[in-house]
Write an enzyme that holds these catalytic residues in place. Structure first.
Site, PDB file in Angstrom:
ATOM      1  N   ASN A 148      19.500  45.528 -67.471  1.00  0.00           N
ATOM      2  CA  ASN A 148      19.236  46.141 -68.760  1.00  0.00           C
ATOM      3  C   ASN A 148      17.748  45.994 -69.079  1.00  0.00           C
ATOM      4  O   ASN A 148      16.961  46.666 -68.452  1.00  0.00           O
ATOM      5  CB  ASN A 148      20.132  45.637 -69.888  1.00  0.00           C
ATOM      6  CG  ASN A 148      20.143  46.649 -71.041  1.00  0.00           C
ATOM      7  OD1 ASN A 148      19.695  47.773 -70.851  1.00  0.00           O
ATOM      8  ND2 ASN A 148      20.634  46.278 -72.191  1.00  0.00           N
ATOM      9  N   THR A 203      14.484  48.865 -65.589  1.00  0.00           N
ATOM     10  CA  THR A 203      15.573  49.169 -64.671  1.00  0.00           C
ATOM     11  C   THR A 203      14.846  49.578 -63.419  1.00  0.00           C
ATOM     12  O   THR A 203      13.628  49.681 -63.416  1.00  0.00           O
ATOM     13  CB  THR A 203      16.439  50.300 -65.272  1.00  0.00           C
ATOM     14  OG1 THR A 203      17.128  49.796 -66.388  1.00  0.00           O
ATOM     15  CG2 THR A 203      17.437  50.885 -64.288  1.00  0.00           C
ATOM     16  N   ASP A 209      24.613  47.668 -74.232  1.00  0.00           N
ATOM     17  CA  ASP A 209      24.818  49.112 -74.033  1.00  0.00           C
ATOM     18  C   ASP A 209      26.129  49.596 -74.643  1.00  0.00           C
ATOM     19  O   ASP A 209      26.380  50.798 -74.711  1.00  0.00           O
ATOM     20  CB  ASP A 209      24.782  49.465 -72.538  1.00  0.00           C
ATOM     21  CG  ASP A 209      23.351  49.709 -72.058  1.00  0.00           C
ATOM     22  OD1 ASP A 209      22.439  49.760 -72.898  1.00  0.00           O
ATOM     23  OD2 ASP A 209      23.162  49.849 -70.835  1.00  0.00           O
ATOM     24  N   SER A 262      22.939  55.230 -69.140  1.00  0.00           N
ATOM     25  CA  SER A 262      22.162  56.475 -69.063  1.00  0.00           C
ATOM     26  C   SER A 262      21.639  56.716 -67.644  1.00  0.00           C
ATOM     27  O   SER A 262      20.870  57.649 -67.406  1.00  0.00           O
ATOM     28  CB  SER A 262      20.955  56.412 -70.006  1.00  0.00           C
ATOM     29  OG  SER A 262      21.365  56.235 -71.337  1.00  0.00           O
ATOM     30  N   THR A 283      20.181  47.787 -62.563  1.00  0.00           N
ATOM     31  CA  THR A 283      19.518  47.183 -63.709  1.00  0.00           C
ATOM     32  C   THR A 283      20.169  45.898 -64.183  1.00  0.00           C
ATOM     33  O   THR A 283      21.358  45.658 -63.933  1.00  0.00           O
ATOM     34  CB  THR A 283      19.492  48.187 -64.882  1.00  0.00           C
ATOM     35  OG1 THR A 283      18.679  47.684 -65.937  1.00  0.00           O
ATOM     36  CG2 THR A 283      20.870  48.462 -65.436  1.00  0.00           C
TER      37      THR A 283
HETATM   38  O1  DON Z   1      22.456  51.576 -68.274  1.00  0.00           O
HETATM   39  C1  DON Z   1      21.574  51.929 -69.028  1.00  0.00           C
HETATM   40  O2  DON Z   1      21.455  53.049 -69.463  1.00  0.00           O
HETATM   41  C2  DON Z   1      20.509  50.927 -69.430  1.00  0.00           C
HETATM   42  N1  DON Z   1      21.032  49.597 -69.381  1.00  0.00           N
HETATM   43  C3  DON Z   1      19.357  51.103 -68.514  1.00  0.00           C
HETATM   44  C4  DON Z   1      18.215  50.214 -68.872  1.00  0.00           C
HETATM   45  C5  DON Z   1      16.932  50.727 -68.414  1.00  0.00           C
HETATM   46  O3  DON Z   1      16.794  51.776 -67.847  1.00  0.00           O
HETATM   47  C6  DON Z   1      15.770  49.921 -68.774  1.00  0.00           C
HETATM   48  N2  DON Z   1      14.609  50.446 -68.160  1.00  0.00           N
HETATM   49  N3  DON Z   1      13.656  50.824 -68.051  1.00  0.00           N
END
Ligand code: DON
Length: 569
Positions: free
Chosen positions: A400, A380, A422, A452, A398
């Site tokens: 994802n 992300t 998610d 998150s 992001t």
């Molecule tokens: O929205 C979320 O929490 C996740 N899709 C975020 C993904 C993410 O942070 C991947 N990264 N390092």
């Protein structure tokens, strides 16, 4: 001209420690992992996007203009996570203290349903929510950027998107980290796409090679010329739907034309006299952060020490309790009632810690059920902008995981997210970050999946003090937490606060994960002796943050865990 950042940092540390407003009179470097500027600051995952953000600020754009330019630039120069095929959350604090949040999180296509990733026996079908055309939520970034820009922008939309178009058509040098990302994902790109995509070439990528994306440039031009219609209807929308047809996806023209980003009230709470502001649901990040802060506030962290058995134990126990609440209560507020006030109530948070024992770990199974192991693959990106007027933007965006679904919309040149993962695809079944959920985060057409992401802004004495955020899936709120306590409780400067080692607990699995070499062996042994399970792992999070120094100088820090770049003027 002094070009040694260490010298400058030392001077500034000395000054801040002495609590004086005197400013060191030295020319400052304009770009690096950690730099100080007089006027504006942009910290993002790639030198090109930071450069573009600063260009927009210098042109008279405000922090939102620069943020929108950075978001589109990241869609070009950081395809691992930057996107127009995904979504995110952008937190804004105006110089006068007003705050705002735009939620441009993806939505489930209307034809989605609760059991869509299960087979006839009710088992989860491997890879469907992550590596398929059915993994994509309806993208929110373009609508989000148009809306935030029309509310706060100073320059024209055309001016802020043009640099990204130029970057896509002229190309840019990939960083060494990116070359590795592209090489590591080559097979995924080949598997998920029928036609040749810009990210694949015959010889391996190496740092400095040029990546050009003419199809993406064309799509961005349509957005520049037709706004919403350049993406959510017309050519681009048709290409997305054709892409869906190629791979049995379910997103329709109607899903695209109905997508809307939403302005929401951010969440905020006090921690030791600082006001901490962050994203509200459908991101759970802000609530988790504020819950943990509320649970640890009665304890004297400084006295417990940094990375000691006592302090890691306390924080891990608070983290477990916050993540257990997340699984039960959090989802899309437009579909699920969220007991926000109750979850952030000080009395409630203190009572959550009544089962905390300083000398022993509370097993996660006694806080709730299930013991599940997460997979690790994540990408992300977060960027932070502060302009010379004192407006601040913290945005996390992001697809994802790294490069999202790896599906590039044919002829449109952009990657589709795999954000549907998610959602809670089945009660108690972990997503790719090991997070489990309940009815509150079940799949439904038009609903947003729980996130998150935790963009944050902190005020000290009513003024802007810190802004930032991080990638890292479930580790995002606990990464942010550690940056905040490192500054507030342990008195670190922002560079130390970002660069020092991190650890993480998310209730299930019942495990403290810690960055390699971040905890002493004696601390690991001590934690095991009181009942914790520990596992080391590679890096946790990549924070991009800005701290305001005396005299309104800005200290920008791009996490040294990545090729992040702070740029100022
Ligand atoms: O929205 C979320 O929490 C996740 N899709 C975020 C993904 C993410 O942070 C991947 N990264 N390092």
């Amino acid at each position: 001209m002094i070009r040694n950042p260490a010298l400058i940092l030392a001077a500034v540390c000395l000054l801040t420690a002495c609590n004086t407003t005197t400013i060191p009179v030295v020319p400052l470097p304009v770009e690096g992992h950690s730099i100080i500027s007089d006027s504006g600051m942009v910290v993002s995952a790639h030198p090109e996007s930071s450069r573009i953000g600063i260009k927009i600020l210098k042109k008279g754009g405000n922090a939102v203009d620069a943020a929108v330019a950075v978001e589109f630039a990241l869609a070009v120069c950081y395809p691992e996570a930057g996107n127009i095929g995904g979504g995110g959350f952008m937190l804004v604090r105006e110089a006068d203290g007003r705050t705002d949040l735009i939620d441009y999180r993806e939505k489930a296509p209307q034809n989605s349903f609760e059991t869509m990733y299960l087979d006839a026996d009710g088992n989860v079908r491997n890879g469907l929510s992550t590596d398929s055309h059915m993994a994509s939520g309806v993208p929110g970034t373009v609508d989000g950027m148009l809306n935030i820009h029309s509310k706060y922008g100073n320059l024209s939309f055309r001016e802020v998107i043009q640099p990204a178009i130029d970057l896509a058509s002229n190309g840019f040098p990939v960083t060494s980290g990116q070359a590795a990302d592209l090489n590591n994902n080559r097979e995924r790109f080949l598997k998920m796409n029928d036609t040749k995509v810009a990210f694949v070439r015959d010889v391996p990528w190496k740092g400095g090679d040029t990546l050009r994306q003419p199809d993406l440039a064309k799509t961005l031009e349509l957005i520049r010329d037709y706004g919403r219609d350049g993406f959510y209807s017309g050519r681009t929308a048709k290409l997305i739907v054709s892409e869906m047809e190629r791979g049995n996806g379910i997103m329709t023209l109607n899903d695209l034309s109905e997508y809307n980003s939403v302005f929401r009230d951010p969440v905020s709470a006090w921690y030791r006299g600082y006001r901490v502001i962050s994203a509200s649901p459908p991101s759970g990040g802000g609530i988790i952060l504020l819950q943990i802060l509320g649970m640890i506030e009665p304890y004297d962290l400084k006295k417990l020490g940094f990375h000691t058995v006592s302090s890691v134990h306390l924080i891990a126990e608070a983290e477990k309790r916050a993540f257990a609440d997340r699984a039960e209560y959090l989802g899309d507020p437009d579909f699920t009632g969220i007991p926000l006030k109750e979850m952030l109530d000080t009395g409630y948070l203190h009572s959550r810690m009544s089962s905390f024992r300083p000398g022993s770990a509370t097993p996660s199974s006694s806080l709730s059920h299930g013991l599940l192991i997460p997979a690790e693959s994540e990408e992300t990106t977060h960027y932070t902008v502060v302009d010379s007027y004192g407006n601040a933007v913290a945005a996390t965006t992001t697809l994802n995981n790294t490069f999202g679904s790896a599906i590039v919309v044919d002829s449109a040149g952009f990657l589709l997210n795999n954000q549907m993962d998610d959602f809670s695809v089945k009660p108690g079944f972990p997503n790719m970050y090991g997070l489990i959920g309940s009815e509150a985060n079940s799949i439904k057409g038009g609903k947003r999946m729980l996130s998150s992401m935790t963009p944050f802004i902190v005020e000290k004495d009513g003024a802007l003090f810190l802004a930032g955020g991080s990638p890292g899936g479930s580790t995002i709120p606990t990464t942010v937490l550690q940056v905040l306590i490192n500054v507030i409780d342990y008195g670190m400067n922002i560079r130390q606060a970002v660069d020092t080692g991190r650890f993480h607990h998310q209730w299930l699995p019942d495990m403290i994960t810690y960055e390699n070499n971040s905890l002493d062996q004696s601390v690991i042994t001590g934690l095991e002796e009181i009942g914790h399970h520990l596992q080391s792992r590679s890096s946790i999070g990549r924070v991009n943050a800005v701290m305001i120094l005396p005299g309104s100088r800005k200290w920008g820090v791009g996490d040294s865990r990545g090729n992040n770049s702070a740029r100022g003027y």
